[in-house]
Design a protein around this motif. Sequence first.
Motif, PDB file in Angstrom:
ATOM      1  N   MET A 294       0.829  -1.174   0.000  1.00  0.00           N
ATOM      2  CA  MET A 294       0.000   0.000   0.000  1.00  0.00           C
ATOM      3  C   MET A 294       0.878   1.245   0.000  1.00  0.00           C
ATOM      4  SD  MET A 294      -3.385   0.230   0.331  1.00  0.00           S
ATOM      5  CE  MET A 294      -4.585   1.414   0.761  1.00  0.00           C
ATOM      6  N   GLU A 295       2.164   1.053   0.114  1.00  0.00           N
ATOM      7  CA  GLU A 295       3.106   2.167   0.103  1.00  0.00           C
ATOM      8  C   GLU A 295       2.948   2.962  -1.180  1.00  0.00           C
ATOM      9  OE1 GLU A 295       5.651   4.172   2.447  1.00  0.00           O
ATOM     10  OE2 GLU A 295       4.857   2.207   2.943  1.00  0.00           O
ATOM     11  N   GLY A 296       2.909   4.282  -1.066  1.00  0.00           N
ATOM     12  CA  GLY A 296       2.797   5.119  -2.249  1.00  0.00           C
ATOM     13  C   GLY A 296       1.375   5.286  -2.747  1.00  0.00           C
ATOM     14  N   ALA A 297       0.385   4.799  -1.998  1.00  0.00           N
ATOM     15  CA  ALA A 297      -0.999   4.896  -2.448  1.00  0.00           C
ATOM     16  C   ALA A 297      -1.600   6.269  -2.160  1.00  0.00           C
ATOM     17  CB  ALA A 297      -1.854   3.816  -1.788  1.00  0.00           C
ATOM     18  N   HIS A 298      -0.968   7.027  -1.291  1.00  0.00           N
ATOM     19  CA  HIS A 298      -1.494   8.348  -0.924  1.00  0.00           C
ATOM     20  C   HIS A 298      -1.216   9.354  -2.037  1.00  0.00           C
ATOM     21  CE1 HIS A 298      -2.594  11.789   1.487  1.00  0.00           C
ATOM     22  NE2 HIS A 298      -1.443  12.353   1.168  1.00  0.00           N
ATOM     23  N   VAL A 299      -2.246  10.051  -2.450  1.00  0.00           N
ATOM     24  CA  VAL A 299      -2.108  11.089  -3.471  1.00  0.00           C
ATOM     25  C   VAL A 299      -2.402  12.425  -2.795  1.00  0.00           C
ATOM     26  CG1 VAL A 299      -2.976  11.992  -5.652  1.00  0.00           C
ATOM     27  CG2 VAL A 299      -2.848   9.518  -5.298  1.00  0.00           C
ATOM     28  N   PRO A 300      -1.398  13.289  -2.641  1.00  0.00           N
ATOM     29  CA  PRO A 300      -1.662  14.584  -2.005  1.00  0.00           C
ATOM     30  C   PRO A 300      -2.548  15.459  -2.885  1.00  0.00           C
ATOM     31  CG  PRO A 300       0.640  14.432  -2.713  1.00  0.00           C
ATOM     32  CD  PRO A 300      -0.010  13.111  -3.019  1.00  0.00           C
ATOM     33  N   LEU A 301      -3.521  16.119  -2.246  1.00  0.00           N
ATOM     34  CA  LEU A 301      -4.453  16.977  -2.966  1.00  0.00           C
ATOM     35  C   LEU A 301      -4.290  18.420  -2.510  1.00  0.00           C
ATOM     36  CD1 LEU A 301      -7.714  14.825  -2.694  1.00  0.00           C
ATOM     37  CD2 LEU A 301      -6.108  14.912  -4.605  1.00  0.00           C
ATOM     38  N   LYS A 302      -4.522  19.332  -3.427  1.00  0.00           N
ATOM     39  CA  LYS A 302      -4.552  20.741  -3.085  1.00  0.00           C
ATOM     40  C   LYS A 302      -5.851  21.018  -2.334  1.00  0.00           C
ATOM     41  CE  LYS A 302      -1.863  22.455  -7.005  1.00  0.00           C
ATOM     42  NZ  LYS A 302      -1.260  21.358  -7.620  1.00  0.00           N
ATOM     43  N   GLY A 303      -5.941  22.166  -1.675  1.00  0.00           N
ATOM     44  CA  GLY A 303      -7.122  22.503  -0.890  1.00  0.00           C
ATOM     45  C   GLY A 303      -8.408  22.453  -1.684  1.00  0.00           C
ATOM     46  N   TRP A 304      -8.399  23.011  -2.896  1.00  0.00           N
ATOM     47  CA  TRP A 304      -9.618  23.015  -3.710  1.00  0.00           C
ATOM     48  C   TRP A 304      -9.990  21.605  -4.148  1.00  0.00           C
ATOM     49  CZ3 TRP A 304      -9.795  21.249  -8.684  1.00  0.00           C
ATOM     50  CH2 TRP A 304      -8.573  21.111  -9.362  1.00  0.00           C
ATOM     51  N   GLN A 305      -8.979  20.748  -4.333  1.00  0.00           N
ATOM     52  CA  GLN A 305      -9.257  19.369  -4.728  1.00  0.00           C
ATOM     53  C   GLN A 305      -9.892  18.614  -3.563  1.00  0.00           C
ATOM     54  OE1 GLN A 305      -5.183  18.570  -5.921  1.00  0.00           O
ATOM     55  NE2 GLN A 305      -5.847  18.282  -8.058  1.00  0.00           N
ATOM     56  N   GLN A 306      -9.376  18.844  -2.356  1.00  0.00           N
ATOM     57  CA  GLN A 306      -9.964  18.209  -1.172  1.00  0.00           C
ATOM     58  C   GLN A 306     -11.411  18.648  -0.999  1.00  0.00           C
ATOM     59  OE1 GLN A 306      -7.325  19.139   2.104  1.00  0.00           O
ATOM     60  NE2 GLN A 306      -6.426  17.097   1.976  1.00  0.00           N
TER      61      GLN A 306
END
Length: 90
Positions: free
Chosen positions: A1-13
Motif C-alpha cells: 500500500m506504500e505510495g498509495a497516498h495522493v496529495p491533494l490541493k485545498g480546492w481538490q480536497q
Amino acid sequence: MEGAHVPLKGWQQAAVALGSALGALMDPRRADLIAALGETTGKPAFQRVLQRMKNSSEGKEVLLERPHVVSAQVSHAWDLPESTFGSAYV
C-alpha cells in the motif's frame, strides 16, 4: 500500500468532500464515498485522537507497538449478533 497516498490541493480536497457528501446522501450504502469524505474532512478529529493517545499510557503503548489486526484475532466476530459493532466490522 506504500505510495498509495495522493496529495491533494485545498480546492481538490473540497471538491472530493463535496462530491462524496452528495453521493453518500444519495446512496448511503456507498462506503467508499463515506470513507473519502472522512479522509478529506477528518484531519482535525484525527489530530485530537492522536494527541489523546499520546497523553495516555495505553495510547502510547499502542502507538509504539503498532499491532496488526489479523483475521485469526477477529474471526469470532462472524458469530456476533447483527446489531453489534463486531458484526458490522466483518
